[in-house]
Design a protein around this motif. Sequence first.
Motif, PDB file in Angstrom:
ATOM      1  N   ALA A  30       0.533  -1.446  -0.490  1.00 52.55           N
ATOM      2  CA  ALA A  30       0.366   0.112  -0.191  1.00 52.55           C
ATOM      3  C   ALA A  30       0.876   0.661   0.289  1.00 52.55           C
ATOM      4  O   ALA A  30       1.558   1.268   0.629  1.00 52.55           O
ATOM      5  N   PRO A  31       0.243   2.207  -0.531  1.00 53.28           N
ATOM      6  CA  PRO A  31      -0.552   2.565  -0.924  1.00 53.28           C
ATOM      7  C   PRO A  31      -0.586   2.006  -2.595  1.00 53.28           C
ATOM      8  O   PRO A  31       0.330   2.021  -3.190  1.00 53.28           O
ATOM      9  N   VAL A  32      -2.120   1.980  -2.913  1.00 52.62           N
ATOM     10  CA  VAL A  32      -2.331  -0.019  -4.585  1.00 52.62           C
ATOM     11  C   VAL A  32      -3.329   0.553  -4.779  1.00 52.62           C
ATOM     12  O   VAL A  32      -3.948   0.371  -4.298  1.00 52.62           O
ATOM     13  N   VAL A  33      -3.456   0.225  -5.992  1.00 52.87           N
ATOM     14  CA  VAL A  33      -5.029  -0.423  -6.493  1.00 52.87           C
ATOM     15  C   VAL A  33      -4.594  -2.055  -7.140  1.00 52.87           C
ATOM     16  O   VAL A  33      -4.345  -1.735  -8.301  1.00 52.87           O
ATOM     17  N   LEU A  34      -5.462  -2.488  -7.301  1.00 56.03           N
ATOM     18  CA  LEU A  34      -4.998  -4.309  -7.265  1.00 56.03           C
ATOM     19  C   LEU A  34      -6.463  -3.861  -8.268  1.00 56.03           C
ATOM     20  O   LEU A  34      -7.750  -3.151  -8.612  1.00 56.03           O
ATOM     21  N   VAL A  35      -6.311  -4.179  -9.830  1.00 59.56           N
ATOM     22  CA  VAL A  35      -6.843  -4.379 -10.971  1.00 59.56           C
ATOM     23  C   VAL A  35      -7.021  -5.891 -11.319  1.00 59.56           C
ATOM     24  O   VAL A  35      -6.579  -6.355 -11.665  1.00 59.56           O
ATOM     25  N   GLU A  36      -8.794  -6.436 -11.366  1.00 61.50           N
ATOM     26  CA  GLU A  36      -9.121  -7.331 -11.712  1.00 61.50           C
ATOM     27  C   GLU A  36     -10.199  -7.298 -12.683  1.00 61.50           C
ATOM     28  O   GLU A  36     -10.671  -6.195 -12.530  1.00 61.50           O
ATOM     29  N   ARG A  58     -15.678  -5.814 -17.656  1.00 62.75           N
ATOM     30  CA  ARG A  58     -15.558  -5.130 -16.812  1.00 62.75           C
ATOM     31  C   ARG A  58     -14.446  -4.857 -15.596  1.00 62.75           C
ATOM     32  O   ARG A  58     -14.430  -6.371 -16.386  1.00 62.75           O
ATOM     33  N   TRP A  59     -14.178  -3.940 -15.195  1.00 61.69           N
ATOM     34  CA  TRP A  59     -12.936  -4.314 -14.293  1.00 61.69           C
ATOM     35  C   TRP A  59     -13.192  -3.999 -12.734  1.00 61.69           C
ATOM     36  O   TRP A  59     -13.267  -2.683 -12.258  1.00 61.69           O
ATOM     37  N   ARG A  60     -12.532  -4.950 -12.378  1.00 61.50           N
ATOM     38  CA  ARG A  60     -12.401  -4.664 -10.510  1.00 61.50           C
ATOM     39  C   ARG A  60     -11.648  -3.689  -9.808  1.00 61.50           C
ATOM     40  O   ARG A  60     -10.448  -4.311 -10.249  1.00 61.50           O
TER      41      ARG A  60
END
Length: 125
Positions: A30-36, A58-60
Motif C-alpha cells: 500500500a498504497p496500491v490499486v489492485l486491477v482484476e 468490466r474491471w474491478r
Amino acid sequence: MSRLGDERAAILAALVNAGIRTATTGKLAAPVVLVEPGDPWSEPHRLGSGAGRGRVSRWRLTAIAGAADRNGAYDELADLVDRVDVAVRTLQGAELPSWARPIEQEVAGTRVAFATIATIQYASA
C-alpha cells in the motif's frame, strides 16, 4: 494481444501515468490499486443508436490505503480514489466508477482500509 489484454494494459498504464502503484495479483504494498477482471468480465452490448454490436468489459479496482489504524489512512484513501478517477478519465470508452464506502479488512495480518467498486465499464466496438 487480445482486446481484453489491451484494455487491462491501458488501465494499468493510465494508473501508472497518474503516479499510482498497481497490482494484478495478491502481492500488495500500500498504497496500491489492485486491477482484476469484473463480473461479468465481458458481454455483448449494442453501441449507440445504430445496428453496430460491441462488447463491454468490466474491471474491478480495489484501492488500498494502508493500515486502517494509522492516522491519515482515510485521507490517503480519499486521495487515491481521486487520483484513480483522474486516470480513468483519460481512457476513451471507460466510465467513472462508483466507489463503495471504505471498510477495514485484514490482508497478510495487517488491517487495511479498502475502497472498492463493483465495476469500471470499458466499451469497445
